[in-house]
Design a protein around this motif. Structure first.
Motif, PDB file in Angstrom:
ATOM      1  N   VAL A  68       0.861  -1.179   0.000  1.00  0.00           N
ATOM      2  CA  VAL A  68       0.000   0.000   0.000  1.00  0.00           C
ATOM      3  C   VAL A  68       0.899   1.231   0.000  1.00  0.00           C
ATOM      4  O   VAL A  68       1.775   1.368   0.852  1.00  0.00           O
ATOM      5  CB  VAL A  68      -0.927  -0.001   1.240  1.00  0.00           C
ATOM      6  CG1 VAL A  68      -1.751   1.273   1.299  1.00  0.00           C
ATOM      7  CG2 VAL A  68      -1.822  -1.237   1.219  1.00  0.00           C
ATOM      8  N   LEU A  69       0.664   2.097  -0.959  1.00  0.00           N
ATOM      9  CA  LEU A  69       1.461   3.315  -1.104  1.00  0.00           C
ATOM     10  C   LEU A  69       0.664   4.487  -0.524  1.00  0.00           C
ATOM     11  O   LEU A  69      -0.408   4.829  -1.034  1.00  0.00           O
ATOM     12  CB  LEU A  69       1.761   3.544  -2.584  1.00  0.00           C
ATOM     13  CG  LEU A  69       2.919   4.450  -2.947  1.00  0.00           C
ATOM     14  CD1 LEU A  69       4.229   3.944  -2.353  1.00  0.00           C
ATOM     15  CD2 LEU A  69       3.050   4.543  -4.459  1.00  0.00           C
ATOM     16  N   ASP A  70       1.198   5.059   0.551  1.00  0.00           N
ATOM     17  CA  ASP A  70       0.492   6.172   1.190  1.00  0.00           C
ATOM     18  C   ASP A  70       0.728   7.477   0.412  1.00  0.00           C
ATOM     19  O   ASP A  70       1.407   7.490  -0.618  1.00  0.00           O
ATOM     20  CB  ASP A  70       0.903   6.307   2.656  1.00  0.00           C
ATOM     21  CG  ASP A  70       2.384   6.607   2.845  1.00  0.00           C
ATOM     22  OD1 ASP A  70       3.073   7.017   1.875  1.00  0.00           O
ATOM     23  OD2 ASP A  70       2.876   6.435   3.976  1.00  0.00           O
ATOM     24  N   GLU A  71       0.164   8.547   0.907  1.00  0.00           N
ATOM     25  CA  GLU A  71       0.252   9.842   0.215  1.00  0.00           C
ATOM     26  C   GLU A  71       1.706  10.273   0.003  1.00  0.00           C
ATOM     27  O   GLU A  71       2.075  10.764  -1.058  1.00  0.00           O
ATOM     28  CB  GLU A  71      -0.513  10.905   1.004  1.00  0.00           C
ATOM     29  CG  GLU A  71      -0.595  12.235   0.293  1.00  0.00           C
ATOM     30  CD  GLU A  71      -1.440  13.240   1.057  1.00  0.00           C
ATOM     31  OE1 GLU A  71      -1.225  14.444   0.840  1.00  0.00           O
ATOM     32  OE2 GLU A  71      -2.302  12.831   1.851  1.00  0.00           O
ATOM     33  N   ARG A  72       2.522  10.066   1.004  1.00  0.00           N
ATOM     34  CA  ARG A  72       3.951  10.430   0.889  1.00  0.00           C
ATOM     35  C   ARG A  72       4.638   9.595  -0.196  1.00  0.00           C
ATOM     36  O   ARG A  72       5.419  10.104  -0.981  1.00  0.00           O
ATOM     37  CB  ARG A  72       4.631  10.229   2.247  1.00  0.00           C
ATOM     38  CG  ARG A  72       6.053  10.654   2.273  1.00  0.00           C
ATOM     39  CD  ARG A  72       6.605  10.514   3.668  1.00  0.00           C
ATOM     40  NE  ARG A  72       8.033  10.688   3.639  1.00  0.00           N
ATOM     41  CZ  ARG A  72       8.811  10.516   4.659  1.00  0.00           C
ATOM     42  NH1 ARG A  72       8.303  10.170   5.830  1.00  0.00           N
ATOM     43  NH2 ARG A  72      10.106  10.674   4.549  1.00  0.00           N
TER      44      ARG A  72
END
Length: 166
Positions: free
Chosen positions: A99-103
């Motif tokens: 999962v790739l967060d906003e950062r």
């Protein structure tokens, strides 16, 4: 027949490997190549002497500018494609890219000579971005994440389980 002749006569099938990356809302990361129409998962061809996992993680660095913390490969989907229409067929595999967060999304850097854009796509919208085989892979990967069972497809079609083993 010699062993060398035997090996020379074996079928050769190219493979491609990609990472299945989502955001917190389970939207899937897709990239748009500059050299062909349509959208793809971030990934590419497995090079000679390279494993599919090595190819998928190498492509994440090359295509996205990201080194993801993925210590253990988790295979979500394998799709066997028969040769057709002048294409060689072969295996297409997708590993869980996490999962790739906003950062993480803000850190994406595309190589402009290879990719023109990226986007997070809801599974319900997959058919608008992907050909049927890839859209089936997307849904198979989401299911594999939920169930913990690797999905196997043939020619982009999930098997129904009506065979002799289930």
């Amino acid at each position: 027949m010699s062993v060398e002749d035997y090996f020379r006569g074996l079928a050769r099938h190219p493979s491609a490997a990609a990472l299945f990356i989502t955001d917190e809302a389970d939207r899937v990361l897709l990239v748009r190549p500059t050299y062909k129409e349509g959208w793809e998962f971030p990934g590419g061809t497995v090079e000679d002497g390279e494993t599919p996992w090595e190819a998928a993680t190498r492509e994440a660095v090359e295509e996205l500018g990201l080194t993801l913390p993925l210590p253990v490969p988790v295979l979500l989907c394998a799709d066997w494609m028969r040769p057709h229409a002048g294409r060689p067929g072969g295996f297409r595999v997708l590993f869980d890219g996490g999962v790739l967060d906003e950062r993480g999304r803000a850190a994406i850097r595309l190589p402009p000579e290879e990719l023109s854009e990226w986007r997070m796509v809801d599974a319900a919208d997959a058919d608008a971005f992907l050909p049927p085989a890839r859209a089936h892979r997307l849904r198979a990967c989401l299911s594999a994440r939920r169930t913990g069972r690797t999905a196997y497809l043939q020619d982009g079609v999930p098997l129904t389980g009506n065979g002799p083993y289930g």
